[in-house]
Scaffold this active site. Structure first.
Site, short mmCIF file in Angstrom:
data_model
loop_
_atom_site.label_atom_id
_atom_site.label_comp_id
_atom_site.label_asym_id
_atom_site.label_seq_id
_atom_site.Cartn_x
_atom_site.Cartn_y
_atom_site.Cartn_z
N ASP A 47 -6.84 31.95 -1.97
CA ASP A 47 -7.35 32.55 -0.74
C ASP A 47 -6.54 33.76 -0.30
O ASP A 47 -6.88 34.39 0.71
CB ASP A 47 -7.35 31.52 0.39
N LYS A 76 -14.22 36.42 -3.43
CA LYS A 76 -14.04 36.13 -2.01
C LYS A 76 -13.65 37.38 -1.24
O LYS A 76 -14.21 37.69 -0.18
CB LYS A 76 -12.96 35.06 -1.83
N ASP A 92 -12.28 28.82 3.34
CA ASP A 92 -12.24 28.04 2.12
C ASP A 92 -12.73 26.63 2.45
O ASP A 92 -12.81 26.24 3.62
CB ASP A 92 -10.80 28.03 1.58
N GLY A 110 -14.55 27.76 -4.52
CA GLY A 110 -14.67 27.71 -5.97
C GLY A 110 -15.30 26.44 -6.46
O GLY A 110 -15.48 26.26 -7.67
#
Length: 1316
Positions: free
Chosen positions: A875, A851, A408, A684
């Site tokens: 996540d 993801k 991330d 994002g």
């Protein structure tokens, strides 16, 4: 195997049906809905808000855990052997020798699973017991989250966490806005706003009305799309549309909102964040899978060896009986039956080739390596007091095999803290002062009572220029930063305004202007107040041209107190430079400064302004008004009108903001890349900020060719197309392209959806080039030219790389899998192969499910070990999907940690986790397995050789207790040391051959007291030779001899001596001669020096050749040259025919990155976002809450009740302002006007008293105060509107009415369509 993305899409389409129906405050109505559970059983359709992430409960733990454990082939194998050992006819070893270790192994693994699951239960209990206020009857009572159901109405206060997905009904903010922080969902700490439907905003103005609300919501079924929601509210016979802007998602935190009310739409596992969390997956390491395959292979080998030895018995049995007539009475069965029983006897005898002790010791090794991770002080983060923690003990060896790291961005790579670092004004760069050259003596901003004491930037030269007030560019630069933004302000005290920004970038810029004396102190719908070096100036806002991703800029048109009109613009350098009136030396030096900022990976914005004359403004205002009233293509028309105004600008300078990385991120990524580990960033966030961070952390470099959506599409099209011309020779460029070009890939979530799903509808076209996107139609002219030139430059690359992909086997294997795989699978494989050839991949604007999908695709097609690292709830799905999940313990909550396999405090600790602990664990486990297999073969293959000399009768060579305890005690500690402490093998079959046949050769035809040709003495000699040879091998392969290792060797010999002395004692022999038949066997053998020489000969023959080979190998091995990383150059490929492959090295890379969200400017100009004065009707929403103190501690009650009033307008110490406002508020703030009327353009849905009351500035409902009929405003309306009104306030005692005519600051919204 079907397409992963295809299955996800089908599931989402199924969940888009509008069959989710609920009624507010009616549990009886909502409980009538049922859904099929199993066969004819039904259950409630709407789940409660209870969550259970644990795998087991009290009743399911034992059966479910045993079911999972016996999925391991080794456990099934051992259970099968135990059953065979229970049959007396074929048993050669006692059944308990294997049964007890198996029970120990099952208990160890079950205990580990139980401890992990208890942690999940504890986490679930904490979350389910959180308090919230639920409407019960006519009042709100404190209850737990688990007591919440669909249809309940909830009251939330400031800093409360949203317990479920709620429809926002009302709030104490203007227009029922609610500000939320989604850090626990997407890692972003900037505020986002949600707004209640207009009908509930107007109607639900008190707690009593909220309690009597009986609306019905019909919406889509629960799904995982975080940014999408469609439904409608049915109330009082009308239907009102709902979208995601009306919904508060579970996990958000309410910010800057005193009180809000929501209706539960989805609860528990039906909420969007829980739908994105994914399921708990049983993760197993590659070593674990290897052991399963190894067990299956050994099992087949044992079957074949047993069959071969049984056939030997078949052919030898008659000869054996004739030669040894005294054993014939024991063989009374037929030859076939004897052979069958002999087969099972050999199988049981050789079953120790799969030693139970190996699996038990693997568990201890995993546990020990996990403890080393927990104890590592180098991975302890003192500021947070957070050590590293291995939450899973079975994946340590996987850490040393990681091939892909998926990270991330926000909160993982960055701190999400924006710091003002540098600026360029008039071509002069002002960087931070050198603290060593000019030691700081206190804060240089003490002269400014509004200064922020934590502001780190200091530049004495710039400060002198600001306070000197002589440089026009410097004044306008800071004035622009104080005016051109959408920041709102609230005050804790008179001198310390607190800014509420839609993005951390804007807050950093406004704070910088504040410290340099240009303090933004207040705003109304059409004015903004700035304290400029102690002088208060009020600017009339004529228009705000909002930022969006296509415009890449924001502009504000204002009239200053002197009556002049100025346009202030900030934005990306690529769009600002195209709109400058001239390009001189200042512009060139600024461009050089921008290049320097880009090299330092700072986030830049360019600032420009111009003066607008009155006639030009009046003409533009008319076109702006017409565009704002259009019913079709309004946004496009406004875009063109903005474009007309934003021309002929004069450049002021540029700002440089640092999005601070976490400590050690760059070094960690470089080390991972040197270790051939690929790092992908999945975020994002928007593309510009993600790419900027990619350069900042050195994941991207200037000499990389960055593939974006169009290039990727055409590369794959070139691959999929059957163009024979592509296969014609491209010469040396084709063969050298991939080796000489560094390629990176940048894509977004929308493109990913198109890429992986559109083949289902159109197999040949990935993305149709003929289709022009709406946003693409609005592209700036300069950008179109740039895109065309870029396409021309990389066209050769498309063809070359497409051909190269074909030639290297990328994509579908037409002959092998083309007939089996569908188009989705072929598409996925081609995309993953292309991405895998890139040095870096950045995926922007991806959802949590996307993801996880990317991780799953890499696992599926690359067969690599994947690691996902993140810090937020968004996540969790990625962490669960990856082979290894790492959660960072940070300010975004602990959900990532609670679902991870390893918990760290900082991203930089990943380097030590993988490259130190991962490597050590992998090396240790590999050496352990090799050594264990070696020692097992070295000792147990002698059983096979002995069968040739025992008539194939399955008689054991060794004593039964030696067989049972060999792997458990006699050779355990050295191999355990190797698995735990080794930081950096001779073949077992050869060792067994030496030990058996040398002993046989020496003892052949020997007799007398020194002979060891009898069975027991021969067995002892072979056993001792094997044990000592195995121990010597352990001594040789260990790199570091420590005290622990020496103790392990000594203890192993002690165990052998003690156990052998006991088993061969006369006392035990007298109790059970059959169980302990080897009476004094070892004593007899060891008492003869000649036999000791035979044992020494065996050990020497096994050890010396191995030692000699290792010495020769080390002497001949050449030292490996140290790899030196190439310095990044401008040219990518040193090929004469490759100019098309160069990145535009001579062209400056734009480091523009701005995280602002579109929409705040519209809220400001329409007055929607501005807080009403105290005493309004909305305060009734906070006055009638009846808290229930049951089940809550006093501290919890206090924390849940506390809320604080805030004012966005801000007090500046002038008491007369409040008096003027309270006196003329009614005149200035009339009710909502009809759009287009001469009295002004008010926002539909905003009450007329939005500006009334004491202590606030009057908000003018007109488009521009003081402009009657388009003429310039009279002086009284512009600067001295009423008695006691400060200079520049555009509404007052006499200016309020006159200010309601003329042109406008805010483009009005069209009247909403009639409610259905």
């Amino acid at each position: 195997m079907g397409s992963l993305a295809y299955r996800e899409d089908l599931e989402e389409e199924k969940n888009s049906v509008f069959t989710w129906e609920l009624e507010a405050n009616s549990r009886d109505y909502n409980s009538q809905f049922k859904e099929k559970s199993f066969l004819c059983w039904q259950r409630r359709k709407y789940k409660s808000n209870v969550i259970h992430t644990a795998k087991y409960n009290v009743f399911s733990f034992l059966p479910l855990n045993l079911y999972e454990q016996f999925h391991r082939v080794s456990n099934l194998y051992f259970l099968f052997i135990i059953i065979l050992q229970g049959l007396p006819e074929i048993s050669t070893l006692p059944w308990f020798t294997l049964f007890v270790p198996l029970i120990c192994l099952l208990v160890i693994r079950a205990t580990r699973d139980l401890v992990d699951d208890i942690g999940r239960h504890r986490s679930d209990r904490i979350i389910n017991n959180r308090p919230c206020q639920i409407l019960v009857g006519k009042s709100f009572l404190w209850r737990k989250w688990e007591n919440l159901y669909v249809g309940d109405v909830v009251c939330l206060n400031k800093d409360n966490i949203v317990p479920a997905d709620l429809l926002l009904l009302a709030s104490t903010e203007p227009s029922s806005l609610c500000y939320v922080e989604t850090a626990d969902i997407d890692g972003e700490t900037n505020l986002k706003f949600r707004q209640a439907p207009p009908v509930t905003h107007h109607e639900l103005t008190s707690v009593r009305k909220v309690a009597s609300f009986q609306g019905k919501v019909v919406c889509e079924e629960p799904n995982s799309r975080l940014h999408h929601f469609v439904g409608c509210l049915e109330w009082n016979g009308r239907r009102h549309p709902l979208d995601i802007g009306n919904v508060l998602l579970r996990g958000c935190k309410v910010r800057n909102t005193d009180t809000c009310y929501g209706l539960v739409i989805y609860a528990g596992f039906d909420t969007k964040i829980m739908r994105n969390c994914g399921k708990i997956r049983l993760k197993r390491s590659r070593i674990d899978r290897l052991l399963n395959r190894l067990v299956a292979l050994i099992f087949l080998s044992l079957v074949l060896i047993s069959v071969a030895l049984s056939l030997g018995f078949w052919f030898k049995v008659k000869e054996f009986k004739a030669k040894h007539h005294y054993v014939s009475p024991r063989h009374v069965q037929s030859v076939a039956a004897e052979t069958f029983l002999t087969f099972w006897g050999f199988f049981i005898l050789l079953s120790v080739m799969v030693p139970m002790a190996m699996f038990i010791m693997v568990e201890f090794i995993y546990l020990g390596n996990s403890m080393f991770i927990n104890w590592d002080v180098h991975m302890y983060h003192a500021p947070q007091d957070v050590p590293a923690k291995a939450r899973s003990t079975s994946l340590n060896d996987q850490l040393g095999q990681v091939g892909y790291v998926f990270s991330d961005k926000t909160g993982t790579l960055t701190q999400n803290v924006m710091t003002f670092r540098k600026c360029c004004i008039g071509g002069i760069v002002y960087g931070p002062d050198d603290e060593e050259a000019a030691p700081c003596q206190g804060s240089p901003y003490l002269w400014n009572k509004f200064a922020d004491g934590k502001f780190p930037y200091r530049n004495a030269e710039l400060l002198r220029a600001v306070r000197g007030r002589t440089d026009e560019a410097v004044r306008e630069f800071w004035r622009l930063l104080a005016i051109c933004h959408t920041v709102m302000v609230q005050e804790k005290d008179a001198d310390q305004p607190v800014y509420q920004a839609a993005s951390p970038d804007e807050e950093a810029l406004v704070t910088a202007a504040r410290n340099f004396g240009y303090v933004f102190v207040a705003r109304t719908r059409d004015s903004i107040t700035v304290m400029e070096l102690g002088d208060e100036r009020v600017y009339q806002v004529l228009a705000m041209m909002d930022f969006n991703s296509m415009r890449k800029r924001m502009s504000v048109l204002v009239r200053n107190p002197e009556g002049a009109i100025y346009l202030y613009t900030k934005g990306a350098d690529v769009v600002i430079f195209e709109r400058l009136s001239k390009k001189g030396m200042t512009e060139w030096t600024t461009e050089e400064a921008l290049a320097s900022f880009a090299e330092e990976t700072l986030r830049t914005l360019c600032l420009a302004y111009k003066r607008v004359d009155e006639d030009t403004y009046e003409e533009w205002r008319q076109r702006h008004r017409e565009a704002s009233l259009r019913m079709q293509n309004r946004a496009h028309a406004l875009h063109q009108v903005y474009e007309e105004m934003e021309k002929g600008l004069q450049l002021l300078g540029a700002t440089a903001i640092e999005d601070r990385l976490q400590d050690g991120v760059c070094d960690t990524i470089q080390c991972l890349k040197q270790g051939n580990i690929k790092v992908w960033v999945l975020t994002g966030d928007k593309q510009e900020t993600a790419v900027n961070i990619g350069f900042a952390c050195q994941l991207l470099s200037e000499n990389m060719l960055i593939l974006e959506e169009k290039e990727i599409t055409r590369i794959l099209e070139a691959y999929w197309g059957s163009n024979d011309g592509l296969l014609a020779g491209q010469g040396p460029l084709q063969s050298r392209f991939l080796q000489q070009t560094k390629v990176a890939m940048v894509i977004n979530g929308e493109f990913l959806d198109q890429l992986l799903l559109s083949l289902r509808k159109e197999p040949r076209a990935l993305v149709r080039d003929e289709d022009v996107d709406v946003e693409e139609a609005w592209q700036e002219p300069g950008e179109r030219t740039t895109d065309f030139l870029r396409a021309q430059r990389v066209s050769l690359m498309w063809r070359t790389l497409g051909t190269q992909l074909r030639g290297t086997g990328l994509g579908p294997r037409v002959k092998d899998s083309g007939a089996r795989d569908g188009p989705e699978v072929r598409r996925e494989r081609a995309f993953v192969e292309l991405a895998a050839r890139c040095q870096a991949v950045i995926c922007c604007r991806v959802t949590p499910k996307q993801k996880a999908l990317i991780v799953a695709l890499v696992k599926k097609y690359q067969r690599a070990v994947t690691l996902a690292i993140g810090d937020g709830a968004n996540d969790v799905n990625m962490i669960k999907t990856a082979d290894i999940g790492v959660g960072l313990a940070g300010p975004e909550g602990m959900q990532a940690v609670q679902n991870s396999d390893y918990a760290l405090a900082q991203f930089c600790f990943l380097k030590r986790l993988l490259l130190v602990h991962g490597r050590w664990s992998y090396v240790r486990v590999c050496k352990f397995l090799r050594y264990f297999v070696y020692k097992t073969l070295a000792s147990m293959m002698a059983q096979v050789w002995f069968a040739f000399y025992s008539g194939f009768t399955a008689q054991p060579l060794y004593e039964g207790w030696f067989l049972a305890l060999f792997n458990l005690l006699f050779s355990t500690l050295p191999v355990l040391y190797i698995g735990l402490f080794e930081q950096a093998l001779a073949h077992g079959t050869a060792t067994s051959l030496v030990n058996f046949f040398v002993t046989l050769w020496v003892s052949h035809d020997s007799a007398g007291p020194t002979s060891f040709s009898d069975y027991q003495s021969f067995s002892v000699v072979v056993a001792l030779s094997s044990l000592l040879s195995i121990t010597m091998e352990a001594i040789l392969i260990v790199k570091y001899w420590t005290v622990l290792f020496v103790l392990a060797i000594l203890l192993s010999f002690c165990f052998y001596v003690v156990v052998t002395w006991g088993c061969q004692s006369f006392w035990l022999f007298r109790i059970s001669p059959e169980t302990f038949p080897f009476l004094y066997a070892d004593r007899n053998v060891l008492s003869h020096p000649s036999i000791l020489l035979v044992i020494l000969l065996n050990v020497s023959l096994n050890t010396l050749p191995t030692l000699a080979l290792r010495v020769i190998y080390q002497a001949l091995e050449k030292p490996r040259p140290k790899e030196v990383e190439e310095a990044p150059g401008e040219d990518i490929a040193a090929v004469e025919a490759a100019p098309y492959l160069r990145r535009e090295s001579r062209r400056r890379r734009s480091s523009y990155a701005f995280s602002h969200r579109e929409g705040y400017a519209e809220l400001i100009t329409q007055g929607t976002i501005l807080r009403r004065a105290p005493g309004g009707d909305r305060d009734m929403l906070t006055g009638q809450i009846i808290p229930c103190h049951e089940e809550l501690s006093p501290s919890t009650q206090e924390s849940c009740r506390c809320s604080r009033k805030m004012s966005f307008l801000g007090k500046t110490g002038h008491q007369h302002r409040g008096k003027a406002s309270s006196r003329d508020g009614g005149r200035a703030a009339r009710g909502p006007q009809i759009p287009g009327s001469p009295r002004g353009l008010a926002v539909r849905g905003v009450p007329g008293d939005v500006a009334g009351g004491a202590g606030g500035l009057t908000v003018v409902q007109g488009e521009r105060a003081g402009a009657v009929g388009g003429s310039p405003a009279p002086p009284a309306a512009r600067g001295r509107g009423g008695q006691g009104v400060p200079r520049g306030v555009t509404a007052g005692a006499r200016g309020g009415r006159s200010g309601a005519r003329g042109g406008g600051a805010a483009p009005p919204r069209p009247p909403p369509p009639e409610e259905q």
